[in-house]
Design a protein around this motif. Structure first.
Motif, PDB file in Angstrom:
ATOM      1  N   MET A  27     -16.104 -40.613  -1.575  1.00 50.24           N
ATOM      2  CA  MET A  27     -16.737 -39.343  -1.214  1.00 50.24           C
ATOM      3  C   MET A  27     -17.353 -38.691  -2.453  1.00 50.24           C
ATOM      4  O   MET A  27     -18.448 -38.132  -2.389  1.00 50.24           O
ATOM      5  N   ALA A  28     -16.657 -38.775  -3.570  1.00 50.68           N
ATOM      6  CA  ALA A  28     -17.175 -38.190  -4.812  1.00 50.68           C
ATOM      7  C   ALA A  28     -18.407 -38.949  -5.305  1.00 50.68           C
ATOM      8  O   ALA A  28     -19.379 -38.355  -5.745  1.00 50.68           O
ATOM      9  N   HIS A  45     -20.503 -40.890  -3.500  1.00 50.34           N
ATOM     10  CA  HIS A  45     -21.628 -40.979  -2.571  1.00 50.34           C
ATOM     11  C   HIS A  45     -22.563 -39.773  -2.615  1.00 50.34           C
ATOM     12  O   HIS A  45     -23.573 -39.761  -1.927  1.00 50.34           O
ATOM     13  N   SER A  46     -22.250 -38.792  -3.432  1.00 44.43           N
ATOM     14  CA  SER A  46     -23.207 -37.700  -3.601  1.00 44.43           C
ATOM     15  C   SER A  46     -24.392 -38.165  -4.455  1.00 44.43           C
ATOM     16  O   SER A  46     -25.426 -37.534  -4.495  1.00 44.43           O
ATOM     17  N   ILE A  47     -24.232 -39.316  -5.098  1.00 48.12           N
ATOM     18  CA  ILE A  47     -25.291 -39.934  -5.899  1.00 48.12           C
ATOM     19  C   ILE A  47     -25.894 -41.071  -5.065  1.00 48.12           C
ATOM     20  O   ILE A  47     -25.144 -41.904  -4.552  1.00 48.12           O
ATOM     21  N   PRO A  48     -27.203 -41.139  -4.890  1.00 49.55           N
ATOM     22  CA  PRO A  48     -27.809 -42.203  -4.078  1.00 49.55           C
ATOM     23  C   PRO A  48     -27.409 -43.601  -4.561  1.00 49.55           C
ATOM     24  O   PRO A  48     -27.443 -43.893  -5.751  1.00 49.55           O
ATOM     25  N   THR A  67     -15.267 -40.450   7.473  1.00 55.17           N
ATOM     26  CA  THR A  67     -16.413 -39.939   6.708  1.00 55.17           C
ATOM     27  C   THR A  67     -17.747 -40.578   7.080  1.00 55.17           C
ATOM     28  O   THR A  67     -18.779 -40.122   6.618  1.00 55.17           O
TER      29      THR A  67
END
Length: 178
Positions: free
Chosen positions: A22-23, A25-28, A68
């Motif tokens: 989750m942390a 996946h905020s980055i493509p 998620t």
């Protein structure tokens, strides 16, 4: 190590297998690059053995997908197979590799599991998940080129974490002092 402790380790690592991605996946494209779910699966296998590692390898991607949406549905089964192998093989190798040097043992088990998981993933994609559409070049690109950052991260953090858990007395040491 007791069965209860192994279950707790597998559950904690499966939970980390949900939270860590989750942390990232905020980055493509960070999931395929950094491979954050692999880390707790390998730790589970190295610390608690092949069954706990394999269970963690199944629970992490399945629960993460359900909770998620990551990994996406088409990726869940291939990823689960790969992570199952990582957890199982890291646990098996950690039991049989005995050089007398704990860090060397752990790195041999880790690298062996990393290779086994990638090989199984490639074979399954070529024969079952993408027959006729998956090439050796695609496997090398996905398993080694795109994921080089994740491979380096795993080599940098997995063994030091396991050694730290042993030194802190949270898991039994590989070679108890006599």
């Amino acid at each position: 190590m007791s069965q209860v402790k192994k279950i707790v380790i597998a559950a904690a690592c499966a939970a980390l297998g949900i939270v860590l991605p989750m942390a990232f996946h905020s980055i493509p494209n960070a999931g395929a690059t950094w491979l954050p779910m692999h880390i707790p699966v390998m730790i589970s296998g190295l610390v608690a053995g092949p069954v706990s590692g394999a269970v963690t390898g199944v629970l992490a991607p399945v629960l993460s997908s359900l909770l998620t949406g990551m990994p996406a549905a088409p990726m869940v089964v291939p990823m689960t197979c790969e992570l199952f192998v990582y957890g199982l093989v890291s646990g098996l190798l950690s039991r049989v590799v005995r050089t007398g040097r704990a860090t060397v043992d752990l790195y041999v088990a880790l690298v062996g599991a990393m290779l086994a998981g990638r090989i199984v993933n490639g074979i399954l994609r070529a024969l079952i998940f993408s027959p006729g559409a998956y090439s050796l070049e695609a496997w090398v690109a996905a398993s080694f080129v795109t994921s080089i950052t994740g491979i380096v991260l795993q080599l940098a953090v997995v063994v030091p974490i396991v050694v730290s858990l042993e030194r802190a007395g949270l898991v039994p040491p590989r070679y108890p002092e006599e």
